[in-house]
Design an enzyme around this catalytic site. Sequence first.
Site, PDB file in Angstrom:
ATOM      1  N   ASP A  41       0.589  -1.091  -0.256  1.00 35.94           N
ATOM      2  CA  ASP A  41       0.030   0.049   0.045  1.00 35.94           C
ATOM      3  C   ASP A  41       1.098   1.129   0.443  1.00 35.94           C
ATOM      4  O   ASP A  41       2.190   0.985   0.504  1.00 35.94           O
ATOM      5  CB  ASP A  41      -0.363   0.275   1.215  1.00 35.94           C
ATOM      6  CG  ASP A  41      -1.755   1.467   1.030  1.00 35.94           C
ATOM      7  OD1 ASP A  41      -1.965   1.972   0.497  1.00 35.94           O
ATOM      8  OD2 ASP A  41      -1.807   2.052   2.929  1.00 35.94           O
ATOM      9  N   ASP A  43      -0.403   5.124   0.464  1.00 39.88           N
ATOM     10  CA  ASP A  43      -0.413   6.243   2.005  1.00 39.88           C
ATOM     11  C   ASP A  43      -0.956   5.017   3.435  1.00 39.88           C
ATOM     12  O   ASP A  43      -1.342   5.014   3.625  1.00 39.88           O
ATOM     13  CB  ASP A  43      -1.454   6.944   1.468  1.00 39.88           C
ATOM     14  CG  ASP A  43      -1.471   7.451   0.003  1.00 39.88           C
ATOM     15  OD1 ASP A  43      -0.477   8.114  -0.329  1.00 39.88           O
ATOM     16  OD2 ASP A  43      -2.655   7.814  -0.598  1.00 39.88           O
ATOM     17  N   ASN A  84      -5.183   3.081  -3.645  1.00 35.16           N
ATOM     18  CA  ASN A  84      -6.640   3.923  -3.727  1.00 35.16           C
ATOM     19  C   ASN A  84      -6.051   4.941  -3.600  1.00 35.16           C
ATOM     20  O   ASN A  84      -5.373   5.874  -2.714  1.00 35.16           O
ATOM     21  CB  ASN A  84      -7.976   3.530  -2.381  1.00 35.16           C
ATOM     22  CG  ASN A  84      -8.037   2.133  -2.871  1.00 35.16           C
ATOM     23  OD1 ASN A  84      -7.952   1.332  -3.922  1.00 35.16           O
ATOM     24  ND2 ASN A  84      -8.715   1.746  -1.563  1.00 35.16           N
TER      25      ASN A  84
HETATM   26 MG   LIG Z   1      -3.513   3.184   3.607  1.00 38.15          MG
END
Ligand SMILES: [Mg+2]
Length: 212
Positions: A41, A43, A84
């Site tokens: 991932d 962030d 995302n």
């Molecule tokens: Mg994250």
Amino acid sequence: MTGPRVSGATGRTDVSGPHGVLISGENRASVRELRPAVFLDRDGTLIVDKHYLREPDEVQLMPDAANLVRKLNYMLYPAIVVTNQSGIAQGLLTEADYDAVRRRVDDLISERGAFIDQHYHCPHHPDFTGPCGCRKPGTVLYERAVVEHAINPAMSLWIGDRWRDIAPALHFSGRGILVPTAETPPEEIEQARAQCEVAENLLDVIHHLPGR
Ligand SMILES: [Mg+2]
Ligand SMILES: [Zn+2]
């Protein structure tokens, strides 16, 4: 004399393998070894979560992020970022903003002697652009990465600060490791403890990596 030649009635092309072993055309796919990868991932995992980050100057690597990626590079595990970015659908940042931030992430990691093999992002938000298969925990971006980087997903690792980042590990029969931050909901940590793994930080993840 080596080089491609056509064998008999089947018309298959046979080629000489790396050590002069003859590999028949129909078996060549099995020779292409599928590798484990590590899906990261962005962030809150690789970089500090600044929420809808659009300023490259604000990119800040998480502690040991570059060390983890360098270790993956050394182990020849593709380091794949899947993120995302619903701020794009919401009009909070543009694709160009996202690209600029991505380049800054790459620059910071490369200054530390490491590299991300590829970044994939979902620009959608269900309320703005309707449902999509690529928004995590959707699996579309992982499926694309598996093909594009010759990945064996069942041998791969999913690392993130939210349950949706590691839930795909269950879908692909891989390993998920949650690395919680102060913003990770406690119930997601509990879920990860029950169904996957939880690490304290990225240094801890480095110690969780399968040995080589
Ligand atoms: Mg994250
Ligand atoms: Zn999407």
